[in-house]
Design a protein around this motif. Structure first.
Motif, PDB file in Angstrom:
ATOM      1  N   GLY A 191      -9.703   5.386  -0.734  1.00 14.92           N
ATOM      2  CA  GLY A 191     -10.017   6.290  -1.823  1.00 14.92           C
ATOM      3  C   GLY A 191      -8.868   6.550  -2.784  1.00 14.92           C
ATOM      4  O   GLY A 191      -8.711   7.664  -3.278  1.00 14.92           O
ATOM      5  N   PHE A 192      -8.070   5.534  -3.066  1.00 17.01           N
ATOM      6  CA  PHE A 192      -6.976   5.709  -4.019  1.00 17.01           C
ATOM      7  C   PHE A 192      -7.217   4.957  -5.321  1.00 17.01           C
ATOM      8  O   PHE A 192      -6.680   5.337  -6.355  1.00 17.01           O
ATOM      9  CB  PHE A 192      -5.646   5.254  -3.408  1.00 17.01           C
ATOM     10  CG  PHE A 192      -5.102   6.206  -2.392  1.00 17.01           C
ATOM     11  CD1 PHE A 192      -4.573   7.427  -2.786  1.00 17.01           C
ATOM     12  CD2 PHE A 192      -5.122   5.908  -1.046  1.00 17.01           C
ATOM     13  CE1 PHE A 192      -4.076   8.330  -1.856  1.00 17.01           C
ATOM     14  CE2 PHE A 192      -4.619   6.797  -0.107  1.00 17.01           C
ATOM     15  CZ  PHE A 192      -4.101   8.016  -0.512  1.00 17.01           C
ATOM     16  N   ARG A 222       0.836  -1.206   0.000  1.00 14.64           N
ATOM     17  CA  ARG A 222       0.000   0.000   0.000  1.00 14.64           C
ATOM     18  C   ARG A 222       0.863   1.245   0.000  1.00 14.64           C
ATOM     19  O   ARG A 222       0.649   2.180  -0.781  1.00 14.64           O
ATOM     20  CB  ARG A 222      -0.913   0.019   1.221  1.00 14.64           C
ATOM     21  CG  ARG A 222      -1.839   1.247   1.263  1.00 14.64           C
ATOM     22  CD  ARG A 222      -2.194   1.649   2.689  1.00 14.64           C
ATOM     23  NE  ARG A 222      -1.182   2.524   3.270  1.00 14.64           N
ATOM     24  CZ  ARG A 222      -1.429   3.643   3.941  1.00 14.64           C
ATOM     25  NH1 ARG A 222      -2.662   4.029   4.131  1.00 14.64           N
ATOM     26  NH2 ARG A 222      -0.455   4.365   4.437  1.00 14.64           N
ATOM     27  N   ASN A 223       1.854   1.272   0.882  1.00 13.95           N
ATOM     28  CA  ASN A 223       2.716   2.447   0.994  1.00 13.95           C
ATOM     29  C   ASN A 223       3.485   2.703  -0.292  1.00 13.95           C
ATOM     30  O   ASN A 223       3.622   3.843  -0.732  1.00 13.95           O
ATOM     31  CB  ASN A 223       3.694   2.272   2.156  1.00 13.95           C
ATOM     32  CG  ASN A 223       3.001   2.299   3.508  1.00 13.95           C
ATOM     33  OD1 ASN A 223       1.861   2.745   3.615  1.00 13.95           O
ATOM     34  ND2 ASN A 223       3.677   1.821   4.520  1.00 13.95           N
ATOM     35  N   SER A 277      11.060  16.563  -2.442  1.00 17.09           N
ATOM     36  CA  SER A 277      11.555  15.356  -3.113  1.00 17.09           C
ATOM     37  C   SER A 277      10.539  14.848  -4.126  1.00 17.09           C
ATOM     38  O   SER A 277      10.901  14.202  -5.105  1.00 17.09           O
ATOM     39  CB  SER A 277      11.856  14.269  -2.088  1.00 17.09           C
ATOM     40  OG  SER A 277      10.659  13.731  -1.559  1.00 17.09           O
ATOM     41  N   TYR A 278       9.244  15.145  -3.904  1.00 20.51           N
ATOM     42  CA  TYR A 278       8.238  14.715  -4.873  1.00 20.51           C
ATOM     43  C   TYR A 278       8.423  15.444  -6.193  1.00 20.51           C
ATOM     44  O   TYR A 278       8.350  14.863  -7.263  1.00 20.51           O
ATOM     45  CB  TYR A 278       6.832  14.996  -4.354  1.00 20.51           C
ATOM     46  CG  TYR A 278       6.507  14.303  -3.057  1.00 20.51           C
ATOM     47  CD1 TYR A 278       7.126  13.105  -2.719  1.00 20.51           C
ATOM     48  CD2 TYR A 278       5.599  14.835  -2.174  1.00 20.51           C
ATOM     49  CE1 TYR A 278       6.835  12.467  -1.534  1.00 20.51           C
ATOM     50  CE2 TYR A 278       5.291  14.192  -0.981  1.00 20.51           C
ATOM     51  CZ  TYR A 278       5.924  13.013  -0.673  1.00 20.51           C
ATOM     52  OH  TYR A 278       5.629  12.392   0.502  1.00 20.51           O
ATOM     53  N   GLU A 279       8.660  16.749  -6.114  1.00 25.23           N
ATOM     54  CA  GLU A 279       8.717  17.560  -7.326  1.00 25.23           C
ATOM     55  C   GLU A 279      10.006  17.345  -8.112  1.00 25.23           C
ATOM     56  O   GLU A 279      10.034  17.527  -9.316  1.00 25.23           O
ATOM     57  CB  GLU A 279       8.580  19.045  -6.952  1.00 25.23           C
ATOM     58  CG  GLU A 279       7.209  19.337  -6.342  1.00 25.23           C
ATOM     59  CD  GLU A 279       7.182  20.642  -5.600  1.00 25.23           C
ATOM     60  OE1 GLU A 279       8.215  21.339  -5.625  1.00 25.23           O
ATOM     61  OE2 GLU A 279       6.138  20.959  -4.992  1.00 25.23           O
ATOM     62  N   ILE A 321       1.322   4.386  -2.759  1.00 20.58           N
ATOM     63  CA  ILE A 321       1.102   5.790  -2.405  1.00 20.58           C
ATOM     64  C   ILE A 321       2.357   6.615  -2.717  1.00 20.58           C
ATOM     65  O   ILE A 321       2.266   7.740  -3.217  1.00 20.58           O
ATOM     66  CB  ILE A 321       0.704   5.904  -0.914  1.00 20.58           C
ATOM     67  CG1 ILE A 321      -0.695   5.310  -0.710  1.00 20.58           C
ATOM     68  CG2 ILE A 321       0.744   7.348  -0.452  1.00 20.58           C
ATOM     69  CD1 ILE A 321      -1.197   5.361   0.717  1.00 20.58           C
ATOM     70  N   TYR A 322       3.522   6.049  -2.429  1.00 24.43           N
ATOM     71  CA  TYR A 322       4.771   6.725  -2.805  1.00 24.43           C
ATOM     72  C   TYR A 322       4.812   6.958  -4.315  1.00 24.43           C
ATOM     73  O   TYR A 322       5.204   8.029  -4.782  1.00 24.43           O
ATOM     74  CB  TYR A 322       5.984   5.883  -2.385  1.00 24.43           C
ATOM     75  CG  TYR A 322       6.288   5.907  -0.910  1.00 24.43           C
ATOM     76  CD1 TYR A 322       6.172   7.081  -0.160  1.00 24.43           C
ATOM     77  CD2 TYR A 322       6.710   4.764  -0.247  1.00 24.43           C
ATOM     78  CE1 TYR A 322       6.443   7.098   1.190  1.00 24.43           C
ATOM     79  CE2 TYR A 322       6.986   4.769   1.109  1.00 24.43           C
ATOM     80  CZ  TYR A 322       6.856   5.942   1.824  1.00 24.43           C
ATOM     81  OH  TYR A 322       7.132   5.941   3.161  1.00 24.43           O
ATOM     82  N   VAL A 370      -8.094   8.845  -7.462  1.00 23.82           N
ATOM     83  CA  VAL A 370      -7.946   9.448  -6.135  1.00 23.82           C
ATOM     84  C   VAL A 370      -9.188  10.256  -5.777  1.00 23.82           C
ATOM     85  O   VAL A 370      -9.522  11.238  -6.444  1.00 23.82           O
ATOM     86  CB  VAL A 370      -6.698  10.335  -6.056  1.00 23.82           C
ATOM     87  CG1 VAL A 370      -6.582  10.944  -4.662  1.00 23.82           C
ATOM     88  CG2 VAL A 370      -5.451   9.544  -6.393  1.00 23.82           C
ATOM     89  N   LEU A 402       2.392   7.332  -6.310  1.00 15.52           N
ATOM     90  CA  LEU A 402       1.463   8.412  -6.640  1.00 15.52           C
ATOM     91  C   LEU A 402       2.064   9.774  -6.304  1.00 15.52           C
ATOM     92  O   LEU A 402       2.017  10.703  -7.112  1.00 15.52           O
ATOM     93  CB  LEU A 402       0.153   8.224  -5.870  1.00 15.52           C
ATOM     94  CG  LEU A 402      -0.932   7.414  -6.558  1.00 15.52           C
ATOM     95  CD1 LEU A 402      -2.007   7.018  -5.569  1.00 15.52           C
ATOM     96  CD2 LEU A 402      -1.511   8.211  -7.716  1.00 15.52           C
ATOM     97  N   ALA A 403       2.623   9.864  -5.106  1.00 15.05           N
ATOM     98  CA  ALA A 403       3.183  11.142  -4.662  1.00 15.05           C
ATOM     99  C   ALA A 403       4.352  11.555  -5.554  1.00 15.05           C
ATOM    100  O   ALA A 403       4.533  12.744  -5.839  1.00 15.05           O
ATOM    101  CB  ALA A 403       3.629  11.045  -3.203  1.00 15.05           C
TER     102      ALA A 403
END
Lengths: 132, 132
Positions: free
Chosen positions: B65-66, B19-20, B121-123, B23-24, B79, B26-27
């Motif tokens: 909700g992902f 799951r994590n 770090s996401y961008e 989500i990572y 999402v 996605l981010a």
DNA sequence: ATAGTGTTCTATCAAATATAGAACAAGTAT
DNA sequence: ATACTTGTTCTATATTTGATAGAACACTAT
């Protein structure tokens, strides 16, 4: 003794709830450096759980550098402020949480606002109540 | 398929790691809205775990909700940005983490720095890699 | 028809959680 | 010295969770 609230219907382990409650107490200045925690047997009796469950919570808190064991005074609050380790822990603890929030469209400034809101709540609490 | 790293020696549940990781993804813009995730059987085979473990991860992601379930395309990233709920979740997720850091002497500005470091770090990651 | 979606059911095994009772070394109180 | 309390450790048991496995279901795509 004292402010601790345990939810027996929670999916969170009892010893973890207990650990968290004590950390909340520290952050909110309800428990202070040098305070003695109740004995494992006494606290177990007070909140109605087993001695070993309290002992496990204390062991975790010791492992995480929040209490030290004084043979004469039992478990004593003694925060080992390893700043480097604390920042490392914070980083890994935040990574999943922030990723989730970010995916959900929570903006950078909104995240900072939530952080400040939580941090402000510590300072608003009065720390003079003798809780232990 | 693809970037997911599972640590079998971790104390974290496999379905939660999975799951994590999603989500990572996605981010970090490695997975995008509308992408199809691999089938539970296919992904289970790829990373060497049981089908039901993947299914549980997908069920959690749906619950949070992902992803939504399209009968023709399987599990599709969708999402559900319930901002109010997301901020609520963020608040409760942060409370223990920030209390701990605060006790350890990590200052307000240091906490904000860590938050920014993670968000930046996401961008920095390029989101053009076709990962799925 | 065949194959592939997620999902649900039963089942089993290992690990984690919580309980319980007993005992230990060390320190305190009387 | 005696009695008591401190955290800790040992064995034991019951329950829950996590992970595995196989089978089947309703639906979709080709």
């Amino acid at each position: 003794m004292f402010y601790i609230q345990i939810d027996f219907n929670s999916d969170e382990a009892l010893y973890m709830q207990l650990r968290n409650q004590i950390i909340y107490g520290l952050a909110n200045d309800v428990i202070h450096e040098g305070d003695s925690l109740p004995s494992v047997r006494q606290l177990a009796d007070t909140i109605g759980i087993n001695m070993h469950t309290v002992n496990k919570a204390y062991a975790v808190l010791r492992q995480e550098g929040f209490v030290k064991l004084d043979r004469r005074r039992g478990a004593v609050i003694s925060v080992d402020a390893d700043k480097m380790q604390a920042v490392k822990d914070l980083y890994s603890d935040l990574s999943v949480v922030l990723a989730k929030a970010s995916c959900k469209g929570v903006s950078r400034s909104e995240i900072h606002d939530v952080v400040d809101k939580i941090l402000n709540s510590y300072e608003e609490e009065d720390g003079q109540t003798d809780a232990v």
